[in-house]
Design a protein around this motif. Structure first.
Motif, mmCIF file in Angstrom:
data_model
loop_
_atom_site.group_PDB
_atom_site.id
_atom_site.type_symbol
_atom_site.label_atom_id
_atom_site.label_comp_id
_atom_site.label_asym_id
_atom_site.label_seq_id
_atom_site.Cartn_x
_atom_site.Cartn_y
_atom_site.Cartn_z
ATOM 1 N N LEU A 220 -8.302 15.850 -1.230
ATOM 2 C CA LEU A 220 -8.023 16.013 0.198
ATOM 3 C C LEU A 220 -9.317 15.993 1.012
ATOM 4 O O LEU A 220 -9.401 15.318 2.044
ATOM 5 C CB LEU A 220 -7.266 17.318 0.460
ATOM 6 N N THR A 221 -10.324 16.733 0.577
ATOM 7 C CA THR A 221 -11.579 16.750 1.323
ATOM 8 C C THR A 221 -12.275 15.397 1.264
ATOM 9 O O THR A 221 -12.909 14.972 2.237
ATOM 10 C CB THR A 221 -12.525 17.847 0.804
ATOM 11 N N GLY A 222 -12.150 14.713 0.127
ATOM 12 C CA GLY A 222 -12.742 13.384 0.020
ATOM 13 C C GLY A 222 -12.132 12.419 1.020
ATOM 14 O O GLY A 222 -12.846 11.642 1.669
ATOM 15 N N SER A 248 -1.362 15.027 -5.441
ATOM 16 C CA SER A 248 -0.352 14.927 -6.492
ATOM 17 C C SER A 248 0.506 16.186 -6.578
ATOM 18 O O SER A 248 1.718 16.116 -6.831
ATOM 19 C CB SER A 248 -1.025 14.650 -7.840
ATOM 20 N N THR A 249 -0.082 17.353 -6.361
ATOM 21 C CA THR A 249 0.680 18.596 -6.434
ATOM 22 C C THR A 249 1.600 18.767 -5.236
ATOM 23 O O THR A 249 2.763 19.156 -5.377
ATOM 24 C CB THR A 249 -0.272 19.804 -6.522
ATOM 25 N N LEU A 250 1.082 18.471 -4.054
ATOM 26 C CA LEU A 250 1.870 18.641 -2.826
ATOM 27 C C LEU A 250 2.795 17.464 -2.573
ATOM 28 O O LEU A 250 3.645 17.518 -1.688
ATOM 29 C CB LEU A 250 0.922 18.831 -1.637
ATOM 30 N N ALA A 258 -6.601 6.864 -11.427
ATOM 31 C CA ALA A 258 -8.054 6.849 -11.562
ATOM 32 C C ALA A 258 -8.727 7.926 -10.721
ATOM 33 O O ALA A 258 -9.826 8.380 -11.056
ATOM 34 C CB ALA A 258 -8.602 5.475 -11.162
ATOM 35 N N MET A 259 -8.080 8.348 -9.638
ATOM 36 C CA MET A 259 -8.649 9.400 -8.792
ATOM 37 C C MET A 259 -8.912 10.663 -9.590
ATOM 38 O O MET A 259 -9.865 11.401 -9.326
ATOM 39 C CB MET A 259 -7.709 9.719 -7.622
#
Length: 350
Positions: A220-222, A248-250, A258-259
């Motif tokens: 998210l910050t990225g 992915s969680t939210l 790949a992230m």
């Protein structure tokens, strides 16, 4: 100068041995004395902006290194003045904020229209000014996640600003308006010859679960960083990442395996390198925030944060509360300790 790597805490010392196996350091536009020529000279920045960036990168103890140490004190608005300055009432007087940055050997001081408006003529020639043009005021009840303009870019220029700073709360209900306001403000700042710094913070109650706070997740910050450089920020300020997998969680946004499998691990240096990658592989410098003051452990925490940022490919720290919420001389010493990490040639890219 003795090496800062001597007598590190048990938590921090292992950071020096980490080897990044995700994004190779060779792919980064690493900080260095020639950073301006390598990364800003080919850009669309006008000559006046290049001059302002040169003032930032060539001031203080880190002058000419490609690294930045900035003192930010806007917490009197963002956190209430009493909460911010209660531990050290000296800083209710804004002149002491500027004095701390000067004595601390900082590249710049970042604070409010009000602070600069009281002492601009006395200090404009002694240290670069970074004027924070928007804030989240805390007198609205219930509190809301919104950043509103407290003045104009022209007013910052008249105060002698070298740069303007702003915050966008990515993920908040008001983020669309903030994004447009800041993009317009940064365009105007560049027209007037000032550099731009964006606080790329995430704000949404849904980003915090029972188990994790994804406001500080690398993904998210990225992405917030990536949006920040896209609207013309010359420097990105971001919190140090503490976890990953927010998207992915939210279950929102767009992701790729790949992230999480190739571009990052759970190691703090690797998580921070993903933030750097989202700043156009370091073409735009990443400075991480120093975080709140917790007392006796602040020195070790500051060193740890600086080592993570530097070894990940970041450009420095913007640390405030750890410095100004303690006696003046101790605040100066803490700023010097942070800078010593970036001056220590034994601490290299991971």
């Amino acid at each position: 100068m003795a090496s800062i790597t001597e007598n590190l805490s048990a938590e921090t010392a292992p950071l020096l041995a980490h080897e990044c196996s995700t994004i190779p350091k060779e792919q980064l536009h690493a900080p260095g004395p020639d950073f301006m020529d390598r990364c800003f000279l080919p850009s669309s920045r006008p000559p006046q902006v290049l001059r302002s960036l040169g003032q930032l990168y060539n001031h203080g103890r880190l002058s000419g290194t490609g690294y930045l140490s900035i003192l930010p004190v806007d917490q009197g608005i963002e956190h209430t003045a009493g909460a911010s300055f209660g531990p050290n009432p000296l800083y209710f007087d804004p002149e002491n904020i500027i004095k701390l940055a000067v004595e601390g050997g900082c590249n710049a001081v970042a604070t409010t229209f009000g602070t600069f408006g009281t002492v601009a003529r006395r200090y404009a020639h002694k240290i670069p000014f970074l004027v924070k043009i928007n804030h989240n005021e805390l007198l609205t009840y219930p509190n809301k996640y919104d950043q509103i303009l407290f003045g104009s870019v022209e007013e910052a220029w008249n105060l002698g600003a070298t740069a303007v700073g702003a915050t966008v709360y990515f993920g908040s209900e008001e983020s669309g308006r903030q994004l447009q306001e800041v993009a317009h403000a940064f365009e105007r700042a560049h027209e007037l010859g000032m550099a731009t710094v964006l606080w790329c913070y995430t704000r949404n109650n849904a980003f915090k679960t029972q188990d994790k706070d994804f406001h500080v997740s690398a993904d998210l910050t990225g992405q917030a960083n990536h949006l920040g450089v896209t609207i013309g920020a010359d420097i990105i300020k971001q919190k140090l990442p503490e976890n990953n997998g927010g998207f992915s969680t939210l279950k929102f946004g767009k992701t790729h395996p790949a992230m999480y499998d190739k571009l990052a691990t759970d190691h703090p240096i690797d998580l921070t390198r993903y933030q750097v990658a989202n700043c156009y592989m370091g073409r735009i410098g990443l400075i991480n925030s120093g975080g709140e003051s917790l007392g006796a452990g602040d020195r070790d925490a500051a060193i740890r944060t600086a080592i993570i940022n530097k070894r990940a490919g970041g450009q420095g720290l913007i640390s405030g509360r750890k410095a100004f919420q303690r006696p003046f001389a101790e605040g100066v010493d803490l700023l010097h300790v942070i800078q010593d990490v970036y001056l220590d040639k034994a601490i290299t890219l991971a």
